[in-house]
Design a protein around this motif. Sequence first.
Motif, mmCIF file in Angstrom:
data_model
loop_
_atom_site.group_PDB
_atom_site.id
_atom_site.type_symbol
_atom_site.label_atom_id
_atom_site.label_comp_id
_atom_site.label_asym_id
_atom_site.label_seq_id
_atom_site.Cartn_x
_atom_site.Cartn_y
_atom_site.Cartn_z
ATOM 1 N N VAL A 1 -13.579 -21.030 26.443
ATOM 2 C CA VAL A 1 -12.225 -20.542 26.900
ATOM 3 C C VAL A 1 -12.003 -20.859 28.232
ATOM 4 O O VAL A 1 -11.024 -20.970 28.710
ATOM 5 N N GLU A 2 -13.051 -20.928 29.233
ATOM 6 C CA GLU A 2 -13.206 -20.878 30.599
ATOM 7 C C GLU A 2 -14.202 -21.639 31.269
ATOM 8 O O GLU A 2 -15.373 -21.485 30.676
ATOM 9 N N THR A 3 -14.139 -22.606 31.905
ATOM 10 C CA THR A 3 -15.167 -23.049 32.722
ATOM 11 C C THR A 3 -15.000 -23.035 34.199
ATOM 12 O O THR A 3 -14.052 -23.478 34.853
ATOM 13 N N TYR A 4 -16.086 -22.712 34.759
ATOM 14 C CA TYR A 4 -16.057 -22.599 36.326
ATOM 15 C C TYR A 4 -17.112 -23.409 37.064
ATOM 16 O O TYR A 4 -18.312 -23.121 36.479
ATOM 17 N N GLN A 5 -16.704 -24.222 37.874
ATOM 18 C CA GLN A 5 -17.689 -25.134 38.794
ATOM 19 C C GLN A 5 -18.321 -24.355 39.834
ATOM 20 O O GLN A 5 -17.639 -23.678 40.656
ATOM 21 N N VAL A 6 -19.618 -24.026 39.810
ATOM 22 C CA VAL A 6 -20.337 -23.355 40.632
ATOM 23 C C VAL A 6 -20.282 -24.266 42.061
ATOM 24 O O VAL A 6 -20.182 -23.789 43.164
ATOM 25 N N HIS A 7 -21.145 -25.323 41.777
ATOM 26 C CA HIS A 7 -21.520 -26.256 42.948
ATOM 27 C C HIS A 7 -21.359 -27.483 42.691
ATOM 28 O O HIS A 7 -22.310 -28.511 42.614
ATOM 29 N N GLU A 8 -19.964 -27.820 42.235
ATOM 30 C CA GLU A 8 -19.821 -29.592 41.784
ATOM 31 C C GLU A 8 -20.172 -30.456 42.726
ATOM 32 O O GLU A 8 -20.568 -31.631 42.550
ATOM 33 N N TYR A 9 -20.107 -30.124 44.139
ATOM 34 C CA TYR A 9 -20.632 -31.186 45.116
ATOM 35 C C TYR A 9 -21.952 -31.352 44.960
ATOM 36 O O TYR A 9 -22.249 -32.564 45.664
ATOM 37 N N LEU A 10 -22.640 -30.972 44.068
ATOM 38 C CA LEU A 10 -24.191 -31.437 44.006
ATOM 39 C C LEU A 10 -24.330 -32.287 43.262
ATOM 40 O O LEU A 10 -25.423 -32.881 42.864
ATOM 41 N N ARG A 11 -23.124 -32.738 42.286
ATOM 42 C CA ARG A 11 -23.459 -33.756 41.283
ATOM 43 C C ARG A 11 -23.885 -35.051 41.748
ATOM 44 O O ARG A 11 -24.729 -35.953 41.157
ATOM 45 N N SER A 12 -23.489 -35.467 43.094
ATOM 46 C CA SER A 12 -24.048 -36.794 43.801
ATOM 47 C C SER A 12 -25.327 -36.410 44.457
ATOM 48 O O SER A 12 -25.908 -37.556 44.651
ATOM 49 N N LYS A 13 -26.132 -35.387 44.408
ATOM 50 C CA LYS A 13 -27.228 -35.056 44.891
ATOM 51 C C LYS A 13 -28.250 -34.905 43.760
ATOM 52 O O LYS A 13 -29.461 -34.483 44.146
ATOM 53 N N LEU A 14 -27.866 -35.249 42.594
ATOM 54 C CA LEU A 14 -29.001 -34.671 41.608
ATOM 55 C C LEU A 14 -30.238 -35.563 41.649
ATOM 56 O O LEU A 14 -31.175 -34.867 41.246
ATOM 57 N N ARG B 1 -24.750 -20.084 31.795
ATOM 58 C CA ARG B 1 -24.931 -20.445 33.028
ATOM 59 C C ARG B 1 -25.666 -21.681 32.948
ATOM 60 O O ARG B 1 -27.025 -21.442 32.416
ATOM 61 N N ASP B 2 -25.248 -23.133 33.066
ATOM 62 C CA ASP B 2 -26.202 -24.239 33.247
ATOM 63 C C ASP B 2 -26.273 -24.463 34.674
ATOM 64 O O ASP B 2 -25.906 -23.796 35.733
ATOM 65 N N TYR B 3 -26.750 -25.671 35.018
ATOM 66 C CA TYR B 3 -27.210 -26.054 36.500
ATOM 67 C C TYR B 3 -25.828 -25.969 37.373
ATOM 68 O O TYR B 3 -26.016 -25.550 38.649
ATOM 69 N N LEU B 4 -24.888 -26.561 36.786
ATOM 70 C CA LEU B 4 -23.640 -26.888 37.739
ATOM 71 C C LEU B 4 -22.548 -25.956 37.344
ATOM 72 O O LEU B 4 -21.415 -25.783 38.161
ATOM 73 N N SER B 5 -22.305 -24.997 36.372
ATOM 74 C CA SER B 5 -21.103 -24.437 35.755
ATOM 75 C C SER B 5 -21.594 -23.163 35.345
ATOM 76 O O SER B 5 -22.765 -22.910 34.703
ATOM 77 N N VAL B 6 -20.403 -22.211 35.269
ATOM 78 C CA VAL B 6 -20.478 -20.962 34.279
ATOM 79 C C VAL B 6 -19.528 -21.121 33.347
ATOM 80 O O VAL B 6 -18.354 -21.715 33.762
ATOM 81 N N LYS B 7 -19.727 -21.246 32.231
ATOM 82 C CA LYS B 7 -18.707 -21.136 31.132
ATOM 83 C C LYS B 7 -18.582 -19.639 30.292
ATOM 84 O O LYS B 7 -19.689 -19.022 30.075
ATOM 85 N N ILE B 8 -17.311 -19.550 29.941
ATOM 86 C CA ILE B 8 -17.125 -18.141 29.115
ATOM 87 C C ILE B 8 -16.696 -18.720 27.678
ATOM 88 O O ILE B 8 -15.905 -19.436 27.588
ATOM 89 N N TRP B 9 -17.143 -17.940 26.731
ATOM 90 C CA TRP B 9 -17.138 -18.210 25.210
ATOM 91 C C TRP B 9 -16.494 -17.278 24.543
ATOM 92 O O TRP B 9 -16.986 -15.962 24.933
ATOM 93 N N ASP B 10 -15.524 -17.483 23.925
ATOM 94 C CA ASP B 10 -15.029 -16.255 22.928
ATOM 95 C C ASP B 10 -15.802 -16.554 21.763
ATOM 96 O O ASP B 10 -15.877 -17.497 21.097
ATOM 97 N N LEU B 11 -16.218 -15.332 21.323
ATOM 98 C CA LEU B 11 -17.174 -15.448 20.026
ATOM 99 C C LEU B 11 -16.532 -16.006 18.829
ATOM 100 O O LEU B 11 -17.183 -16.117 17.909
ATOM 101 N N ASN B 12 -15.233 -15.889 18.771
ATOM 102 C CA ASN B 12 -14.393 -16.219 17.841
ATOM 103 C C ASN B 12 -14.195 -17.814 17.543
ATOM 104 O O ASN B 12 -13.596 -18.197 16.635
ATOM 105 N N MET B 13 -14.502 -18.616 18.795
ATOM 106 C CA MET B 13 -14.403 -20.199 18.919
ATOM 107 C C MET B 13 -15.561 -20.808 19.402
ATOM 108 O O MET B 13 -16.165 -20.614 20.430
ATOM 109 N N GLU B 14 -16.084 -21.505 18.542
ATOM 110 C CA GLU B 14 -17.591 -22.054 18.989
ATOM 111 C C GLU B 14 -17.212 -23.496 19.317
ATOM 112 O O GLU B 14 -18.317 -24.026 19.872
ATOM 113 N N ASN B 15 -16.216 -24.174 19.303
ATOM 114 C CA ASN B 15 -16.246 -25.645 19.738
ATOM 115 C C ASN B 15 -16.164 -25.943 21.092
ATOM 116 O O ASN B 15 -16.478 -26.877 21.556
ATOM 117 N N ARG B 16 -15.575 -24.868 21.776
ATOM 118 C CA ARG B 16 -15.624 -25.188 23.400
ATOM 119 C C ARG B 16 -15.275 -23.792 24.148
ATOM 120 O O ARG B 16 -14.671 -22.873 23.266
#
Length: 445
Positions: free
Chosen positions: A318-331, A301-316
């Motif tokens: 496998v899933e990214t979910y925006q939690v409250h993207e509408y806050l990007r303009s309010k940073l 979990r970072d400030y704006l999103s939740v990311k799901i990683w496959d332990l067999n794949m390091e470079n990115r």
Amino acid sequence: MAGPGGDMQWCFSQVKGAIDDDVAEADIISTVEFNHTGELLATGDKGGRVVIFQQEIENKNQPQFRSEYNVYSTFQSHEPEFDYLKSLEIEEKINKIRWLPQKNAAQFLLSTNDKTIKLWKISERDKRPEGYNLKEDDGRYKDPNSITSLQVPVLIPMDLMVEASPRRVFANAHTYHINSVSVNSDNETYLSADDLRINLWHLEITDRSFNIVDIKPANMEELTEVITAAEFHPHQCNTFVYSSSKGTIRLCDMRASALCDKHSKLFEEPENPSNRSFFSEIISSISDVKFSHNGRYMMTRDYLSVKIWDLNMENRPVETYQVHEYLRSKLCSLYENDCIFDKFECCWNGNDSVVMTGSYNNFFRMFDRGHRRDITLEASRENSKPMQVLKPRKVCTGGKRKKDEISVDSLDFNKKILHTAWHPQDNIIAVATTNNLYIFQDKVN
């Protein structure tokens, strides 16, 4: 939320805590954790207290009458202390609670503040001994000369008493503030992490621990990142991960070397240049990392999103979910009021198909991985009628606002859900809002 049988509806079950608007600092909930069966739910607060709730099964024959959680035990885990060498006050606030798998009739949990970890035993007593030969009933010793006959002491029934006793105190091993505690799958060891170091402890040994990660530079002016969270793999006792304020996750293998300064894997996603801003580094800091129950994935979990990683794949991820993207303009305003440094936690449901995390305005978000659907729900006193179905909430970012939508400008940033927990087997969730604990469950038709 979509479940295996179509749309799952969530409804209100209980709320714990005072209703008053002025909240005492000591009552603010700082951690929430179910035990391995989900029968017990522990919360820690800023006043150093641990409150344990027990699930009361009301009627096993009628599952639609779901069980409630009632207070089982309350105890003071930590007291405020003062470090005289550094002239620093050590807060009593409970940073983390972790249950140990149950081995006998008693339950054990680890609780920690910034500096000291304690192992607590929670046990029940419903009998008391009576008829001592050398002691009176009130505990005073008898005069040995007055004893003319011997009797066999007996256990007599009494009202159930739940006792919490500290069995071990693990102290003096962290220079910086402890942010994570994680029990190993071998059930003998656990790790504790602070800003710059991770230590490995044995549950039976309090006077020493092994330092397994140390990222402290020789010159503190060269410090560029800190450890934000750490967790053991659920099945492989040699593997653990730790996340950093730079948005990277390192997976380490304790079989490789005693000091795990060299990671086995580094999980990092390259930044999208179009999203680059002054706040990029702050919002990429990872506030929580959790392995899935099956051990194949991990969630960050970072400030704006939740990311799901496959332990067999390091470079990115496998899933990214925006939690409250509408806050990007309010940073900018979130930076000014310090909210940009809030540390949101995240959790998996029992079968790893849904993930949950908190947001502002007492909103919390769920993401259904299989159906690629998400929902925003609100924990509030207005929705607290028994079995009342929660209505999905929507945030409007601009243009014309629809009837049920809430404008991004009217979100209350003082109301935030940082701590959530999901029952390991059932669709029951616990959500902490400042000083209240809300419990929701899926609607049983």
